[in-house]
Design a protein around this motif. Structure first.
Motif, PDB file in Angstrom:
ATOM      1  N   GLN A   1       6.283  14.618  17.983  1.00  0.00           N
ATOM      2  CA  GLN A   1       4.835  14.665  17.769  1.00  0.00           C
ATOM      3  C   GLN A   1       4.083  14.034  18.935  1.00  0.00           C
ATOM      4  OE1 GLN A   1       3.732  13.297  13.833  1.00  0.00           O
ATOM      5  NE2 GLN A   1       5.565  14.208  12.913  1.00  0.00           N
ATOM      6  N   ARG A   2       4.691  14.118  20.109  1.00  0.00           N
ATOM      7  CA  ARG A   2       4.044  13.573  21.308  1.00  0.00           C
ATOM      8  C   ARG A   2       3.015  14.587  21.819  1.00  0.00           C
ATOM      9  NH1 ARG A   2       6.262   9.391  24.756  1.00  0.00           N
ATOM     10  NH2 ARG A   2       8.167   9.532  23.521  1.00  0.00           N
ATOM     11  N   ASN A   3       2.024  14.868  20.989  1.00  0.00           N
ATOM     12  CA  ASN A   3       1.051  15.916  21.296  1.00  0.00           C
ATOM     13  C   ASN A   3       0.163  15.575  22.485  1.00  0.00           C
ATOM     14  OD1 ASN A   3       1.746  17.578  18.959  1.00  0.00           O
ATOM     15  ND2 ASN A   3       0.827  15.952  17.748  1.00  0.00           N
ATOM     16  N   SER A   4      -0.047  14.306  22.740  1.00  0.00           N
ATOM     17  CA  SER A   4      -0.945  13.913  23.821  1.00  0.00           C
ATOM     18  C   SER A   4      -0.314  14.071  25.199  1.00  0.00           C
ATOM     19  CB  SER A   4      -1.376  12.450  23.634  1.00  0.00           C
ATOM     20  OG  SER A   4      -0.239  11.591  23.662  1.00  0.00           O
ATOM     21  N   ASP A   5       1.013  14.222  25.238  1.00  0.00           N
ATOM     22  CA  ASP A   5       1.715  14.332  26.521  1.00  0.00           C
ATOM     23  C   ASP A   5       2.906  15.275  26.383  1.00  0.00           C
ATOM     24  OD1 ASP A   5       2.491  13.976  29.107  1.00  0.00           O
ATOM     25  OD2 ASP A   5       2.914  11.831  28.945  1.00  0.00           O
TER      26      ASP A   5
ATOM     27  N   ARG B   1      13.063  14.442  25.551  1.00  0.00           N
ATOM     28  CA  ARG B   1      13.644  13.354  26.326  1.00  0.00           C
ATOM     29  C   ARG B   1      15.022  12.965  25.774  1.00  0.00           C
ATOM     30  NH1 ARG B   1       9.229  10.797  27.630  1.00  0.00           N
ATOM     31  NH2 ARG B   1      10.265   8.853  28.233  1.00  0.00           N
ATOM     32  N   PRO B   2      16.021  13.846  25.931  1.00  0.00           N
ATOM     33  CA  PRO B   2      17.370  13.537  25.462  1.00  0.00           C
ATOM     34  C   PRO B   2      17.898  12.217  26.025  1.00  0.00           C
ATOM     35  CG  PRO B   2      17.206  15.838  26.093  1.00  0.00           C
ATOM     36  CD  PRO B   2      15.934  15.188  26.535  1.00  0.00           C
ATOM     37  N   TRP B   3      18.549  11.464  25.156  1.00  0.00           N
ATOM     38  CA  TRP B   3      19.195  10.187  25.453  1.00  0.00           C
ATOM     39  C   TRP B   3      18.212   9.065  25.803  1.00  0.00           C
ATOM     40  CZ3 TRP B   3      21.668  14.283  28.520  1.00  0.00           C
ATOM     41  CH2 TRP B   3      22.781  14.831  27.874  1.00  0.00           C
ATOM     42  N   ASP B   4      16.923   9.341  25.756  1.00  0.00           N
ATOM     43  CA  ASP B   4      15.947   8.302  26.057  1.00  0.00           C
ATOM     44  C   ASP B   4      15.631   7.520  24.783  1.00  0.00           C
ATOM     45  OD1 ASP B   4      13.890   7.462  28.312  1.00  0.00           O
ATOM     46  OD2 ASP B   4      12.813   7.442  26.399  1.00  0.00           O
ATOM     47  N   ALA B   5      15.485   6.208  24.907  1.00  0.00           N
ATOM     48  CA  ALA B   5      15.250   5.354  23.744  1.00  0.00           C
ATOM     49  C   ALA B   5      13.939   5.687  23.043  1.00  0.00           C
ATOM     50  CB  ALA B   5      15.255   3.890  24.172  1.00  0.00           C
ATOM     51  N   ASP B   6      12.986   6.293  23.743  1.00  0.00           N
ATOM     52  CA  ASP B   6      11.673   6.582  23.171  1.00  0.00           C
ATOM     53  C   ASP B   6      11.547   8.007  22.635  1.00  0.00           C
ATOM     54  OD1 ASP B   6      10.749   4.003  23.840  1.00  0.00           O
ATOM     55  OD2 ASP B   6      10.393   4.646  25.909  1.00  0.00           O
TER      56      ASP B   6
ATOM     57  N   LEU C   1      14.242  10.980  31.231  1.00  0.00           N
ATOM     58  CA  LEU C   1      15.229   9.939  30.927  1.00  0.00           C
ATOM     59  C   LEU C   1      14.798   8.668  31.657  1.00  0.00           C
ATOM     60  CD1 LEU C   1      17.851   9.205  29.507  1.00  0.00           C
ATOM     61  CD2 LEU C   1      19.110  10.021  31.506  1.00  0.00           C
ATOM     62  N   GLU C   2      13.780   8.023  31.090  1.00  0.00           N
ATOM     63  CA  GLU C   2      13.149   6.876  31.744  1.00  0.00           C
ATOM     64  C   GLU C   2      13.638   5.532  31.198  1.00  0.00           C
ATOM     65  OE1 GLU C   2       9.177   7.886  30.768  1.00  0.00           O
ATOM     66  OE2 GLU C   2       8.982   9.437  32.311  1.00  0.00           O
ATOM     67  N   ASN C   3      14.021   5.529  29.933  1.00  0.00           N
ATOM     68  CA  ASN C   3      14.480   4.312  29.284  1.00  0.00           C
ATOM     69  C   ASN C   3      15.714   4.653  28.447  1.00  0.00           C
ATOM     70  OD1 ASN C   3      14.659   1.753  28.127  1.00  0.00           O
ATOM     71  ND2 ASN C   3      13.150   2.221  26.522  1.00  0.00           N
ATOM     72  N   PRO C   4      16.884   4.746  29.076  1.00  0.00           N
ATOM     73  CA  PRO C   4      18.086   5.214  28.389  1.00  0.00           C
ATOM     74  C   PRO C   4      18.398   4.428  27.124  1.00  0.00           C
ATOM     75  CG  PRO C   4      18.473   5.092  30.743  1.00  0.00           C
ATOM     76  CD  PRO C   4      17.145   4.439  30.494  1.00  0.00           C
ATOM     77  N   ASP C   5      18.836   5.131  26.107  1.00  0.00           N
ATOM     78  CA  ASP C   5      19.273   4.512  24.861  1.00  0.00           C
ATOM     79  C   ASP C   5      20.302   3.423  25.178  1.00  0.00           C
ATOM     80  OD1 ASP C   5      21.053   4.189  22.435  1.00  0.00           O
ATOM     81  OD2 ASP C   5      19.626   5.621  21.608  1.00  0.00           O
TER      82      ASP C   5
END
Length: 485
Positions: free
Chosen positions: A281-285, A291-296, A438-442
């Motif tokens: 639901q990241r509609n604003s961006d 973003r696979p494997w990203d914590a966010d 992939l900016e903040n990896p899980d």
């Protein structure tokens, strides 16, 4: 989409029962004897026979058994027909040319944006990877283009472009033995738009219903219409195993060819845009949503399109003197038999699928240095697959992994085929595309094994393409550079 892993005995793929054959033969398990009703999700074993060439080996598998204990004897049949990829067709959110599609992937271009195709202002998710424009001129008759559902149009365009890419001109087509040419195009759901239109029409009057209501809503119609258009009278059907539909179609097509039923086949998958739960639901961006494997990450992003491969038996391709992109070494299909959507916490089904693919192809795990992962950008799906890869391959510093869904979203039944195109192009060009966002990896993932924000040069020895679908449908295919010996 996410799949459940093995919590009870492996089951035979529903697609494998067509014509009583096994996708790539030894990759499939024989149907088990009728067993007792499951009373729990764990600690229940069963015995199976693996058909490996002309021999049979018995193996007991328990859900509680460690994946490391799953041992499958490698064996490759001598004289087995070899299957190569000679044509690529794609209709994607990044364009309707397979080669430009890969170029856009390498450049890190995203196909995800605000939905334009319908009013979704009241929906919690308002972003997707749409196909915003597609010319059917010269590819589809105006009559079909006007009446057909989008999924059928995508399949026809991608299929014919794969033929052109393989040098199958009208003259060459006339020289083919069309009784040995087939089509298997998978779809997760078929023609939902024409189905919905029919429901709305009958509310007014049955006279308002289109005569194409039933035919154009059927999942198999893409394969059927493409076969009719080409005059190909070999096997023609569709497979619907959710997000694994494409891989199931490719492996079943290869099986027909290995058996000697056909010499050439179009195979792949298609998807039209639909609504679904578990969406970002990241509609604003929108460009940051997948973003696979990203914590966010907060869910996957829907996409639409088609991918089609033209497979040929090696000697048939050599006789034509056509370009060969890659060879299919083998693959595997397994069933989780656990949950309709949730992955098993131990990922046993995914591990067994990858191990069986290696065993069927006679490939050592150290030889696989690239995986195009299913990685749908969901917390459970990404993590279970990553953990399963580690259990199967160990911590191989040479192994690189990325997710095409980070750039084009999740194409449902078409995802595996689009990702197969990306994998084959990576083999051909020596470039693998980046993992976007992939900016903040899980914290449970070692990012050293994942491709970063830029494309990477890689000499691929063997590549694996994974697709896992709702219902526990697991699939892994192994592609490799073609060696002319």
């Amino acid at each position: 989409m996410e799949t459940a892993s093995l919590a009870s005995p492996l089951c035979t793929s529903p697609a494998a029962n067509y014509g009583n054959y096994h996708p790539l033969k030894s990759s499939m398990l024989k149907s088990p004897k009728r067993h007792k009703k499951l009373t729990s999700r764990c600690n229940i074993g069963s015995t199976f026979c693996i058909r490996n060439g002309f021999s049979r080996k018995t193996m007991a598998v328990s859900a509680a058994q460690s994946e490391k204990e799953l041992v499958i004897t490698k064996k490759k049949e001598t004289g087995e027909r070899r299957i190569v990829v000679t044509g690529l067709g794609a209709v994607t959110p990044l364009g309707d040319d397979a080669h430009l599609f890969h170029t856009s992937l390498l450049e890190g271009v995203t196909g995800i944006s605000d939905i334009q195709g319908f009013d979704c202002s009241e929906f919690p998710t308002r972003i997707a990877a749409e196909i915003k424009s597609l010319s059917t001129d010269g590819w589809i008759s105006p009559k079909i283009a006007k009446k057909a559902d989008k999924y059928l149009i995508y399949a026809l365009v991608a299929g014919k472009k794969a033929l052109v890419d393989a040098g199958i001109t009208e003259q060459v087509s006339g020289e083919l033995d069309k009784s040995r040419c087939g089509v298997i195009i998978g779809s997760a759901m078929g023609g939902l738009r024409v189905l919905n239109d029919g429901f709305e029409a009958i509310k007014v009057s049955y006279k308002k219903m289109s005569p194409f209501y039933i035919p154009y809503s059927l999942t198999n119609m893409a394969s059927a219409v493409l076969a009719m258009d080409l005059g190909w009278t070999g096997p023609s059907y569709s497979i619907s195993t959710a997000c694994a539909s494409s891989n199931y179609s490719i492996l079943n097509a290869a099986s027909h060819m290995i058996k000697g039923d056909t010499d050439i086949m179009l195979c792949g998958g298609i998807a039209g845009l639909i609504a679904c739960n578990a969406l970002s639901q990241r509609n604003s961006d929108p460009t940051k949503a997948a973003r696979p494997w990203d914590a966010d990450r907060d869910g996957f992003v829907m996409g639409e399109g088609a991918g089609v491969l033209l497979l040929e038996e090696l000697e048939h391709a050599k006789k034509r003197g056509t370009n060969i992109y890659a060879e299919i070494l083998g693959g595997s299909l397994t069933c989780d038999a656990y949950h309709i959507t949730a992955p098993h916490p131990e990922g046993v089904g995914m591990v067994s699928c990858m191990k069986k693919a290696l065993a069927q192809a006679g490939v050592a795990r150290e030889d696989v240095n690239y995986i195009n992962a299913h990685a749908p950008s969901t917390r459970l799906g990404d993590l279970r697959e990553y953990q399963s890869v580690i259990r199967c391959f160990g911590k191989n510093p040479e192994l690189r992994m990325n997710s095409t869904k980070s750039l084009i979203g999740h194409l449902l039944g078409a995802s595996g085929a689009a990702e197969a195109v990306a994998t084959i192009k990576a083999i051909q060009t020596g470039w693998i595309h980046p993992n976007l966002n992939l900016e903040n990896p899980d914290k449970h993932v070692d990012a050293k094994g994942l491709v970063g924000p830029m494309k990477e040069r890689l000499h691929i020895k063997v590549a694996m393409s994974n697709s896992f679908g709702f219902g526990g449908h697991n699939s892994s295919i192994l592609f490799a550079p073609f060696k002319g010996n």
